[in-house]
Design a protein around this motif. Structure first.
Motif, PDB file in Angstrom:
ATOM      1  N   VAL A  12      42.651  49.570  42.090  1.00 46.17           N
ATOM      2  CA  VAL A  12      43.959  49.019  42.437  1.00 46.17           C
ATOM      3  C   VAL A  12      44.730  50.074  43.229  1.00 46.17           C
ATOM      4  O   VAL A  12      44.438  51.270  43.140  1.00 46.17           O
ATOM      5  CB  VAL A  12      44.781  48.605  41.193  1.00 46.17           C
ATOM      6  CG1 VAL A  12      44.119  47.467  40.453  1.00 46.17           C
ATOM      7  CG2 VAL A  12      45.035  49.761  40.267  1.00 46.17           C
ATOM      8  N   TYR A  28      44.401  46.931  35.216  1.00 47.01           N
ATOM      9  CA  TYR A  28      45.574  46.179  35.650  1.00 47.01           C
ATOM     10  C   TYR A  28      45.200  45.137  36.705  1.00 47.01           C
ATOM     11  O   TYR A  28      44.491  45.441  37.664  1.00 47.01           O
ATOM     12  CB  TYR A  28      46.624  47.132  36.240  1.00 47.01           C
ATOM     13  CG  TYR A  28      47.783  46.431  36.915  1.00 47.01           C
ATOM     14  CD1 TYR A  28      48.816  45.912  36.167  1.00 47.01           C
ATOM     15  CD2 TYR A  28      47.826  46.280  38.292  1.00 47.01           C
ATOM     16  CE1 TYR A  28      49.872  45.267  36.778  1.00 47.01           C
ATOM     17  CE2 TYR A  28      48.870  45.637  38.918  1.00 47.01           C
ATOM     18  CZ  TYR A  28      49.896  45.121  38.151  1.00 47.01           C
ATOM     19  OH  TYR A  28      50.937  44.478  38.750  1.00 47.01           O
ATOM     20  N   GLY A  29      45.681  43.908  36.572  1.00 56.23           N
ATOM     21  CA  GLY A  29      45.511  42.882  37.597  1.00 56.23           C
ATOM     22  C   GLY A  29      44.071  42.640  37.982  1.00 56.23           C
ATOM     23  O   GLY A  29      43.182  42.593  37.146  1.00 56.23           O
ATOM     24  N   SER A  30      43.871  42.489  39.279  1.00 56.62           N
ATOM     25  CA  SER A  30      42.522  42.277  39.796  1.00 56.62           C
ATOM     26  C   SER A  30      42.287  43.224  40.974  1.00 56.62           C
ATOM     27  O   SER A  30      43.204  43.902  41.425  1.00 56.62           O
ATOM     28  CB  SER A  30      42.340  40.827  40.224  1.00 56.62           C
ATOM     29  OG  SER A  30      43.294  40.475  41.193  1.00 56.62           O
ATOM     30  N   GLU A  31      41.070  43.242  41.474  1.00 54.74           N
ATOM     31  CA  GLU A  31      40.679  44.135  42.561  1.00 54.74           C
ATOM     32  C   GLU A  31      41.645  44.030  43.742  1.00 54.74           C
ATOM     33  O   GLU A  31      41.930  42.943  44.226  1.00 54.74           O
ATOM     34  CB  GLU A  31      39.263  43.792  43.024  1.00 54.74           C
ATOM     35  CG  GLU A  31      38.722  44.672  44.109  1.00 54.74           C
ATOM     36  CD  GLU A  31      38.140  45.966  43.585  1.00 54.74           C
ATOM     37  OE1 GLU A  31      38.140  46.945  44.344  1.00 54.74           O
ATOM     38  OE2 GLU A  31      37.696  46.002  42.434  1.00 54.74           O
ATOM     39  N   ASP A  33      44.948  44.662  43.822  1.00 54.36           N
ATOM     40  CA  ASP A  33      46.363  44.477  43.497  1.00 54.36           C
ATOM     41  C   ASP A  33      47.124  45.787  43.648  1.00 54.36           C
ATOM     42  O   ASP A  33      46.538  46.870  43.629  1.00 54.36           O
ATOM     43  CB  ASP A  33      46.532  43.965  42.064  1.00 54.36           C
ATOM     44  CG  ASP A  33      46.244  42.483  41.933  1.00 54.36           C
ATOM     45  OD1 ASP A  33      46.060  41.822  42.971  1.00 54.36           O
ATOM     46  OD2 ASP A  33      46.204  41.998  40.791  1.00 54.36           O
ATOM     47  N   THR A  34      48.458  45.699  43.775  1.00 57.45           N
ATOM     48  CA  THR A  34      49.301  46.883  43.894  1.00 57.45           C
ATOM     49  C   THR A  34      50.188  47.006  42.664  1.00 57.45           C
ATOM     50  O   THR A  34      50.889  46.064  42.296  1.00 57.45           O
ATOM     51  CB  THR A  34      50.188  46.797  45.155  1.00 57.45           C
ATOM     52  OG1 THR A  34      49.346  46.679  46.296  1.00 57.45           O
ATOM     53  CG2 THR A  34      51.054  48.033  45.293  1.00 57.45           C
TER      54      THR A  34
END
Length: 73
Positions: A12, A28-31, A33-34
């Motif tokens: 990320v 965190y989140g997915s590949e 993401d910020t």
């Protein structure tokens, strides 16, 4: 071991308070993401020697000070 037990661990973008972007591996989140940080090592007083003041983004500090203003803070 059970399949799909652990969360996905991927890269990320982490946006620091000064605008720089660092790529890190995280759950965190997915590949791609910020993750935008409010406080990081470049702005936190613990790492800067206390010369930087924290921003009161949510009003929590001012509510705390108002609540305990008579105790000598």
């Amino acid at each position: 071991m059970k399949k799909d037990l652990h969360p996905a661990y991927h890269v990320v973008d982490v946006k620091m308070t000064d605008g720089t972007i660092v790529q890190m591996r995280s759950t965190y989140g997915s590949e791609g993401d910020t993750l935008t940080l409010d406080i990081d090592p470049s702005s936190h007083p613990a790492w800067t020697g206390g010369s930087t003041r924290l921003m009161d983004t949510g009003g929590r500090v001012s509510r705390f000070k108002k609540k305990y203003e008579g105790l000598g803070f």
